[in-house]
Design a protein around this motif. Structure first.
Motif, PDB file in Angstrom:
ATOM      1  N   ASP A   1       0.740  -1.349  -0.118  1.00 34.97           N
ATOM      2  CA  ASP A   1      -0.064  -0.186   0.052  1.00 34.97           C
ATOM      3  C   ASP A   1       0.947   1.289  -0.174  1.00 34.97           C
ATOM      4  O   ASP A   1       0.236   2.422   0.206  1.00 34.97           O
ATOM      5  CB  ASP A   1      -1.033  -0.072   1.257  1.00 34.97           C
ATOM      6  CG  ASP A   1      -0.202   0.070   2.384  1.00 34.97           C
ATOM      7  OD1 ASP A   1       0.925  -0.038   2.418  1.00 34.97           O
ATOM      8  OD2 ASP A   1      -1.103   0.026   3.815  1.00 34.97           O
TER       9      ASP A   1
ATOM     10  N   SER B   1       6.450  11.858   0.445  1.00 31.31           N
ATOM     11  CA  SER B   1       5.365  12.703   0.602  1.00 31.31           C
ATOM     12  C   SER B   1       4.774  12.275   2.203  1.00 31.31           C
ATOM     13  O   SER B   1       5.053  11.273   2.577  1.00 31.31           O
ATOM     14  CB  SER B   1       4.181  12.361  -0.283  1.00 31.31           C
ATOM     15  OG  SER B   1       3.639  11.063  -0.361  1.00 31.31           O
ATOM     16  N   ALA B   2       3.655  13.252   2.590  1.00 31.23           N
ATOM     17  CA  ALA B   2       2.767  12.829   3.605  1.00 31.23           C
ATOM     18  C   ALA B   2       2.410  11.325   3.692  1.00 31.23           C
ATOM     19  O   ALA B   2       2.374  10.692   4.631  1.00 31.23           O
ATOM     20  CB  ALA B   2       2.084  13.648   4.004  1.00 31.23           C
ATOM     21  N   LEU B   3       1.913  10.982   2.401  1.00 32.60           N
ATOM     22  CA  LEU B   3       1.215   9.751   2.441  1.00 32.60           C
ATOM     23  C   LEU B   3       2.250   8.610   2.498  1.00 32.60           C
ATOM     24  O   LEU B   3       2.099   7.694   3.176  1.00 32.60           O
ATOM     25  CB  LEU B   3       0.609   9.419   1.123  1.00 32.60           C
ATOM     26  CG  LEU B   3      -0.091   8.134   0.748  1.00 32.60           C
ATOM     27  CD1 LEU B   3      -1.379   8.070   1.919  1.00 32.60           C
ATOM     28  CD2 LEU B   3      -0.933   8.098  -0.672  1.00 32.60           C
ATOM     29  N   HIS B   4       3.529   8.850   1.949  1.00 29.97           N
ATOM     30  CA  HIS B   4       4.801   8.009   2.393  1.00 29.97           C
ATOM     31  C   HIS B   4       5.004   7.925   3.702  1.00 29.97           C
ATOM     32  O   HIS B   4       4.940   6.773   4.282  1.00 29.97           O
ATOM     33  CB  HIS B   4       5.981   8.459   1.485  1.00 29.97           C
ATOM     34  CG  HIS B   4       6.066   8.142   0.150  1.00 29.97           C
ATOM     35  ND1 HIS B   4       5.573   9.263  -0.860  1.00 29.97           N
ATOM     36  CD2 HIS B   4       6.432   7.038  -0.624  1.00 29.97           C
ATOM     37  CE1 HIS B   4       5.932   8.322  -2.172  1.00 29.97           C
ATOM     38  NE2 HIS B   4       6.368   7.383  -1.978  1.00 29.97           N
ATOM     39  N   ALA B   5       5.060   8.937   4.426  1.00 30.41           N
ATOM     40  CA  ALA B   5       5.498   8.951   5.902  1.00 30.41           C
ATOM     41  C   ALA B   5       4.333   7.977   6.408  1.00 30.41           C
ATOM     42  O   ALA B   5       4.522   7.536   7.525  1.00 30.41           O
ATOM     43  CB  ALA B   5       5.549  10.350   6.170  1.00 30.41           C
ATOM     44  N   GLU B   6       2.977   8.226   6.296  1.00 30.23           N
ATOM     45  CA  GLU B   6       1.981   7.742   7.026  1.00 30.23           C
ATOM     46  C   GLU B   6       2.101   6.099   6.667  1.00 30.23           C
ATOM     47  O   GLU B   6       1.849   5.383   7.707  1.00 30.23           O
ATOM     48  CB  GLU B   6       0.684   8.317   6.330  1.00 30.23           C
ATOM     49  CG  GLU B   6      -0.425   8.876   7.441  1.00 30.23           C
ATOM     50  CD  GLU B   6      -1.710   9.073   6.584  1.00 30.23           C
ATOM     51  OE1 GLU B   6      -1.660  10.102   5.948  1.00 30.23           O
ATOM     52  OE2 GLU B   6      -2.642   8.332   6.840  1.00 30.23           O
ATOM     53  N   ARG B   7       2.338   5.915   5.631  1.00 32.19           N
ATOM     54  CA  ARG B   7       2.395   4.460   5.168  1.00 32.19           C
ATOM     55  C   ARG B   7       3.805   3.833   5.858  1.00 32.19           C
ATOM     56  O   ARG B   7       3.655   2.647   6.143  1.00 32.19           O
ATOM     57  CB  ARG B   7       2.171   4.094   3.682  1.00 32.19           C
ATOM     58  CG  ARG B   7       1.149   4.571   2.913  1.00 32.19           C
ATOM     59  CD  ARG B   7      -0.103   3.602   3.293  1.00 32.19           C
ATOM     60  NE  ARG B   7      -1.174   4.434   3.514  1.00 32.19           N
ATOM     61  CZ  ARG B   7      -2.003   4.305   2.260  1.00 32.19           C
ATOM     62  NH1 ARG B   7      -1.574   4.195   1.000  1.00 32.19           N
ATOM     63  NH2 ARG B   7      -3.401   5.336   2.283  1.00 32.19           N
TER      64      ARG B   7
ATOM     65  N   ARG C   1       5.005   4.927   8.510  1.00 25.51           N
ATOM     66  CA  ARG C   1       4.544   4.592   9.874  1.00 25.51           C
ATOM     67  C   ARG C   1       3.850   3.468  10.250  1.00 25.51           C
ATOM     68  O   ARG C   1       4.088   2.674  11.279  1.00 25.51           O
ATOM     69  CB  ARG C   1       4.095   5.862  10.548  1.00 25.51           C
ATOM     70  CG  ARG C   1       3.630   5.966  11.844  1.00 25.51           C
ATOM     71  CD  ARG C   1       2.397   6.819  12.368  1.00 25.51           C
ATOM     72  NE  ARG C   1       1.312   6.533  11.581  1.00 25.51           N
ATOM     73  CZ  ARG C   1       0.222   7.530  11.547  1.00 25.51           C
ATOM     74  NH1 ARG C   1       0.391   8.820  11.833  1.00 25.51           N
ATOM     75  NH2 ARG C   1      -0.759   7.266  10.721  1.00 25.51           N
ATOM     76  N   ASP C   2       2.786   3.250   9.389  1.00 22.78           N
ATOM     77  CA  ASP C   2       1.992   2.246   9.628  1.00 22.78           C
ATOM     78  C   ASP C   2       2.622   0.806   9.381  1.00 22.78           C
ATOM     79  O   ASP C   2       2.493  -0.212  10.174  1.00 22.78           O
ATOM     80  CB  ASP C   2       0.636   2.232   8.769  1.00 22.78           C
ATOM     81  CG  ASP C   2       0.050   3.335   9.151  1.00 22.78           C
ATOM     82  OD1 ASP C   2       0.051   4.025   9.954  1.00 22.78           O
ATOM     83  OD2 ASP C   2      -1.099   3.920   8.306  1.00 22.78           O
TER      84      ASP C   2
ATOM     85  N   GLU D   1       4.995   0.065  12.511  1.00 21.55           N
ATOM     86  CA  GLU D   1       4.064  -0.369  13.474  1.00 21.55           C
ATOM     87  C   GLU D   1       3.811  -1.912  13.321  1.00 21.55           C
ATOM     88  O   GLU D   1       3.785  -2.574  14.286  1.00 21.55           O
ATOM     89  CB  GLU D   1       2.720   0.651  13.748  1.00 21.55           C
ATOM     90  CG  GLU D   1       3.219   2.038  14.254  1.00 21.55           C
ATOM     91  CD  GLU D   1       2.070   2.962  14.443  1.00 21.55           C
ATOM     92  OE1 GLU D   1       2.190   4.025  14.630  1.00 21.55           O
ATOM     93  OE2 GLU D   1       0.859   2.535  13.984  1.00 21.55           O
TER      94      GLU D   1
ATOM     95  N   PRO E   1       5.124  15.013  -5.855  1.00 20.15           N
ATOM     96  CA  PRO E   1       3.683  14.623  -6.271  1.00 20.15           C
ATOM     97  C   PRO E   1       3.217  14.282  -4.576  1.00 20.15           C
ATOM     98  O   PRO E   1       3.794  14.086  -3.869  1.00 20.15           O
ATOM     99  CB  PRO E   1       3.972  13.309  -6.823  1.00 20.15           C
ATOM    100  CG  PRO E   1       5.379  12.689  -6.726  1.00 20.15           C
ATOM    101  CD  PRO E   1       6.333  14.059  -6.561  1.00 20.15           C
TER     102      PRO E   1
ATOM    103  N   PRO F   1       0.866  11.692  -3.551  1.00 18.39           N
ATOM    104  CA  PRO F   1       0.260  10.597  -3.997  1.00 18.39           C
ATOM    105  C   PRO F   1      -1.111  10.198  -3.555  1.00 18.39           C
ATOM    106  O   PRO F   1      -1.438  10.738  -2.693  1.00 18.39           O
ATOM    107  CB  PRO F   1       1.122   9.448  -3.586  1.00 18.39           C
ATOM    108  CG  PRO F   1       2.335  10.202  -2.950  1.00 18.39           C
ATOM    109  CD  PRO F   1       2.101  11.544  -2.717  1.00 18.39           C
TER     110      PRO F   1
ATOM    111  N   ARG G   1      -7.422   5.360   7.084  1.00 10.04           N
ATOM    112  CA  ARG G   1      -6.860   6.799   7.289  1.00 10.04           C
ATOM    113  C   ARG G   1      -7.764   7.873   7.724  1.00 10.04           C
ATOM    114  O   ARG G   1      -7.501   8.616   8.448  1.00 10.04           O
ATOM    115  CB  ARG G   1      -6.113   6.930   5.808  1.00 10.04           C
ATOM    116  CG  ARG G   1      -5.212   8.029   5.841  1.00 10.04           C
ATOM    117  CD  ARG G   1      -4.697   8.275   4.339  1.00 10.04           C
ATOM    118  NE  ARG G   1      -3.867   9.350   4.572  1.00 10.04           N
ATOM    119  CZ  ARG G   1      -3.700  10.304   3.457  1.00 10.04           C
ATOM    120  NH1 ARG G   1      -4.317  10.080   2.420  1.00 10.04           N
ATOM    121  NH2 ARG G   1      -2.960  11.305   3.593  1.00 10.04           N
TER     122      ARG G   1
ATOM    123  N   SER H   1       6.847  15.855   5.794  1.00  8.48           N
ATOM    124  CA  SER H   1       5.804  14.834   5.744  1.00  8.48           C
ATOM    125  C   SER H   1       5.929  14.532   7.268  1.00  8.48           C
ATOM    126  O   SER H   1       4.671  14.054   7.594  1.00  8.48           O
ATOM    127  CB  SER H   1       6.611  13.799   5.150  1.00  8.48           C
ATOM    128  OG  SER H   1       6.781  14.024   3.673  1.00  8.48           O
TER     129      SER H   1
ATOM    130  N   LEU I   1       2.330  14.595   9.676  1.00  6.24           N
ATOM    131  CA  LEU I   1       1.864  13.583  10.425  1.00  6.24           C
ATOM    132  C   LEU I   1       1.716  13.933  11.827  1.00  6.24           C
ATOM    133  O   LEU I   1       0.695  13.628  12.446  1.00  6.24           O
ATOM    134  CB  LEU I   1       2.919  12.262  10.531  1.00  6.24           C
ATOM    135  CG  LEU I   1       2.900  11.467   9.454  1.00  6.24           C
ATOM    136  CD1 LEU I   1       3.698  10.083   9.625  1.00  6.24           C
ATOM    137  CD2 LEU I   1       1.541  11.116   8.969  1.00  6.24           C
TER     138      LEU I   1
END
Lengths: 550, 452
Positions: free
Chosen positions: A73, A93-99, A101-102, A105, B191, B193, B204, B254, B258
């Motif tokens: 993901d 990106s922020a989405l990378h950072a979120e993924r 992190r998840d 964990e 980008p 994403p 999320r 990033s 978070l």
């Protein structure tokens, strides 16, 4: 001739055309005079490279025993000039950072929940009087593997502080989990950051050492993070000479991990992954299914593996080899005797056969055949881009589609009419006539000598720009390519792109000398692919970096 | 109509599960924002939501452009779904004609300036950002990200880019697949994403109830881990060279994002069950599930800015029927025979239906003094107009919503003098409360006629 039924239906002038010249080559920008620093040629820039998703998966597998793929993901890594490890495109990106992190964990929780994995990663009890010593040992050992270098005292202190936050947690292993989470989100894990030492003799250049070189070697040859043995070698300084690097590379190539690692290279180079996107109408191609698709990919992979790993093999035989590997599905497609059961067998196609070399593999013939036509063009485009390293631009705006076929006009005639427009022909003469030579192979690569009206199918083709240009069928084209120095050089350039995570820039003050030297060593070795890898690894380009990024 | 009732049933219809939604509207204040959420200065009284939406491969313009202008225009074949239609599962989507504008005459002025000649990619590289593309990247910041940077700090997610298909990984025309996969860009080589997975997006956005107490300790741990990573990044930042710093800075940004997310309360929107079985949905159903999740996020004021990518150009539309099973859309769009044109019109109607469906979801939710759609602008178009020839003029644009009451809807607005599509983005930003006179390569003024 099923493959051609719809060929060119969608071609137009649209897939590829150019009004201003069509001889572009990736990285063909002329080097600026005096642009390169004096010294060990121009080694290219030092780059910060984020781990690709595949490299991330492999690293957590090797360091933490995570067997299942966790990057599913994560945002996908884009491929640039064929490869997913292009440093410039590996953004975050922020989405990378979120993924991240998840994933961190999830992985940390799985490690402390599994006695076996916990024992391998932590190795001691985080309770009682031994807690602090255990924590220190764990941080040093785990951090070293994850960061691909020893953990600094500052980092170790920070991680111990973090672990202290979980000191009251009912689960003593929560401290280890937090350390794992933090390390997996650290830039020292997620990025390959090369610093090197300023080379006093060559201003502007940094000489890479030890751990930086271990990471370069490992991700290039194994597709994953260095192991303890390689890191120990790095720490002992044995990688810091060209000879030491060559010796280490040879040892790594003898390790089974290199098979997987180099598969990551050629599956991208030869676009084998794009078979996943191939679709066929089951009414027209009843043999088509996921099993056949997998067999096609496997055939080419087995042939390439054979050419990489068999001692004395000439890698350029890829374009001409009569020997290949088939299972029952491919044997039926090719019309040869099938090996027993589910087995794969090595077969030697007869001298007179229409099968020899990559250009007659079902994989190539299928992944270049599109459902709505344009097969001729794409078979030629693959030869230009993948095997000759040329770049073919796409058509400019507002190019009119070719009108529908006039009554009685065949698709081939329609394509010819299309090429009669000079603006289209400028590029399409480099592609379509190559595909013309492969008209006997349908969209699954099956051979048809006659069309539906029982007329013989011609296979006269033309490799524009090369002398002699005319050829008869893909077997003959394969022989032509094998002898062309551009093809051998293109293999080197593709390896270079993969090794350094950027497109090469030809020219005397850029990557030209590095590529020339590697090409020469490739030739001198009788085109041993492993010797090419050793040549790249022990080159100045591998051992030095220029300041200042791309 | 009770908007909540529609949402409750509709959010997960098709996923084959039942879900109980809390009474969301009760948690929203009169202006459509969460109680206690401060409104940024300069905002319209009710925030204006922006969505950019993309379908691939253009259309057949002769069968797209309506006849007549203003409110009395007559549908073309392709636009007929704006008069209402029924989804395969029986759901009636009401006529959206009165809530949207059909806009013709805008020009993608920068597509021809892209560094590669690829007819689709250099137009897609300018989509929403209006700058000439580069080999590895769109050329600049996209309109949703301008709004997100200016005003997105008011919500948990500054923006939520969404895409329906798995990311495209291959090269096309030598340029990076990143251009195919991203409509939202915060800058060159940056980008933003898209979420592509319904379950991941759900997780999320919405936390399941019951996890709250255990979550408290987990939140402390998360914060502490991020503290470490941030400190680590700062150390790295001091060490790396000037150029390399950009990547480290992006990572640092990033991580800060978070941290900010976890500091904004996420209690308002709690759903009981994640969308199970979404993977098995046909592509059209899956797209509508993603729309329901996105609109739910907007209703909960988790975000106000989004992009929505229906499909990338190289794809199939198998859900349209047996004839489509192996029919590759890009190849189809380059055919000019009558049979192909008929098929492209069917695909265009499908694209219009998806746009209309998204608008209908926004309309079913109340916000401020009207519906959420009244306080939104949904900009929807393709990367090219005439798919067969990569034409960048007379773009087929649909603009849903009234932008907080400023835009007069229900019309066919025709521009005769080829204004740049960047002027549309100037207008959208102004309506959203981001005052600007410029956008992209050549955006210099708000478009006339929209307010009518």
């Amino acid at each position: 001739m099923r493959a051609l039924r719809s060929v060119a239906a969608s071609a137009g002038c649209l897939l590829l055309a150019l009004t201003a010249g069509c001889s572009g080559v990736v990285g063909d920008a002329p080097g600026l005079p005096d642009a390169g620093p004096a010294g060990p040629s121009n080694p290219g820039p030092l780059l910060v490279r984020r781990l690709t998703n595949a490299e991330y998966d492999h690293a957590v597998r090797d360091v933490l025993g995570q067997s299942e793929r966790v990057s599913a993901d994560f945002p996908a890594d884009p491929k640039v000039v064929g490869f997913d490890n292009n440093a410039e495109s590996l953004t975050i990106s922020a989405l990378h950072a979120e993924r991240y992190r998840d994933a961190a964990e999830r992985i940390a929780a799985a490690v402390i929940a599994s006695p076996a994995r916990r024992a391998a990663v932590v190795g001691c009890a985080l309770t009682g009087d031994g807690r602090d010593a255990c924590l220190r040992a764990f941080i040093d050992a785990f951090g070293r593997r994850a960061f691909r270098r020893p953990v600094t005292p500052t980092e170790a202190a920070g991680l111990r502080e973090l672990a202290a936050i979980a000191a009251d947690d009912p689960d003593p292993d929560m401290a280890a989990a937090l350390v794992i989470e933090a390390v997996l989100q650290s830039p020292s894990f997620l990025f390959r950051t090369e610093f090197g030492d300023v080379d006093a003799a060559h201003p502007g250049l940094h000489r890479l050492r030890g751990a930086d070189l271990a990471a370069r070697l490992s991700f290039f040859l194994w597709g994953t993070t260095p192991d303890d043995a390689l890191l120990a070698r790095a720490q002992a300084g044995t990688l810091d000479t060209a000879e030491g690097l060559a010796a280490a590379a040879r040892a790594m190539l003898a390790d089974p991990r290199a098979r997987d690692g180099l598969g990551g290279f050629y599956r991208q180079w030869l676009r084998l992954y794009t078979l996943d996107d191939a679709h066929r109408d089951p009414a027209l191609y009843p043999a088509w299914n996921a099993g056949l698709r997998a067999s096609m990919e496997s055939e080419t992979a087995r042939v390439v593996d054979d050419l990489i790993w068999r001692d004395g093999a000439n890698f350029l035989d890829l374009f001409t080899a009569r020997a290949t590997f088939v299972d029952a599905r491919l044997a039926a497609l090719y019309g040869v005797a099938a090996p027993a059961g589910d087995a794969w067998g090595r077969v030697e196609m007869p001298e007179s056969s229409a099968r020899a070399g990559l250009l007659t593999h079902a994989s190539y013939l299928t992944l270049t055949a599109h459902t709505e036509g344009s097969t001729l063009i794409h078979r030629g485009k693959f030869v230009r881009e993948v095997l000759l390293c040329e770049t073919l631009p796409s058509p400019p705006a507002n190019v009119p589609s070719i009108p529908a076929a006039v009554p009685g006009e065949t698709e081939l005639e329609r394509l010819e009419r299309h090429r009669s427009d000079p603006a289209c022909n400028n590029c399409h003469r480099r592609m379509d006539p190559i595909g013309m030579g492969m008209r006997r192979y349908d969209a699954l690569g099956a051979l048809h000598l006659v069309d539906a009206q029982m007329r013989p199918i011609p296979q006269a083709g033309n490799l524009y720009g090369y002398a002699p240009a005319d050829f008869d069928g893909p077997v003959a084209l394969g022989q032509r390519l094998r002898a062309a120095p551009e093809v051998a050089q293109c293999v080197v350039r593709q390896v270079f792109r993969y090794a350094f995570g950027r497109p090469e820039v030809l020219g005397p003050s850029d990557d030209g000398p590095s590529i020339d030297r590697a090409s020469e060593r490739f030739r001198a070795s009788g085109y041993s692919f492993r010797e090419l890898l050793v040549a790249v690894v022990s080159s100045d380009a591998f051992r030095y970096g220029r300041e200042g990024g791309l | 109509m009770n908007p909540l009732r529609l949402s409750r049933r509709a959010l997960l219809r098709g996923a084959g599960i039942a879900v109980a939604l809390p009474v969301l509207d009760a948690m929203l204040d009169g202006r459509g924002a969460l109680h206690g959420t401060a409104h940024a200065q300069g905002m319209p009284a009710t925030p204006v939501r922006l969505i950019t939406m993309h379908w691939p491969n253009g259309t057949v313009m002769s069968r797209w452009t309506p006849t007549g202008e203003g409110s009395s225009y007559t549908y073309s074949e392709s636009l007929r779904p704006l008069g209402g239609f029924t989804l395969p599962d029986g759901t009636e989507v009401p006529a959206m004609r009165g809530d949207v504008n059909v806009i013709t005459g805008l020009k993608n002025t920068v597509a021809p300036l892209g560094v590669t000649g690829g007819g689709h990619i250099r137009a897609l590289g300018a989509f929403g950002n209006g700058m000439p593309m580069q080999m590895t990247s769109a050329g600049g910041i996209s309109v949703d990200q301008v709004a997100a940077e200016a005003l997105g700090g008011a919500t948990r997610f500054p923006s939520i880019p969404v895409a329906v298909q798995p990311a495209w990984t291959a090269n096309w025309d030598g340029a990076s697949a990143a251009i195919f996969n991203n409509l939202s860009w915060s800058g060159v080589n940056r980008p933003v994403p898209a979420d592509r997975d319904a379950r991941a997006l759900f997780n999320r956005l919405f936390t399941a109830p019951g996890e709250a107490s255990a979550a408290e300790r987990a939140a402390l741990y998360r914060r502490s881990v991020l503290d470490y990573v941030r400190a680590d990044l700062s150390r790295m930042d001091r060490r790396v060279g000037r150029v390399d710093r950009q990547r480290i800075d992006e990572h640092l940004t990033s991580i800060r994002e978070l941290e900010r997310q976890s500091s904004v309360a996420a209690t308002a929107c709690t759903l009981a069950t994640a969308p199970a079985g979404a993977e098995a949905l046909p592509g059209d159903e899956y797209a509508r599930l993603m729309m329901r999740l996105l609109v739910m996020a907007m209703r909960c004021d988790l975000t106000r800015y989004a992009s929505f990518q229906l499909y990338h150009p190289d794809n199939l539309y198998p859900w349209l029927g047996p004839a489509w099973t192996n029919l590759e859309r890009h190849g189809l769009s380059h055919r000019t025979d009558p049979e192909a044109n008929d098929l492209v019109v069917v695909a265009s109607q499908y694209n219009v239906k998806q746009f209309a469906y998204l608008c209908s979801l926004l309309k079913a939710a109340s916000a401020g003094d009207g519906t959420l759609l009244d306080h939104s602008l949904v900009y929807c178009t393709s990367e090219v107009s005439e798919g067969s020839s990569h034409t960048y003029t007379t773009m087929p644009v649909l603009l849903g919503g009234r932008g907080g009451g400023r835009v007069r809807t229900g019309r066919h607005v025709r521009y005769a003098d080829d204004p740049s599509f960047n002027d549309m983005f100037v207008s959208m930003l102004n309506y959203a409360g981001v005052p600007t006179t410029r956008f992209g390569y050549d955006g210099a003024a708000m478009l006339p006629q929209l307010e009518g």
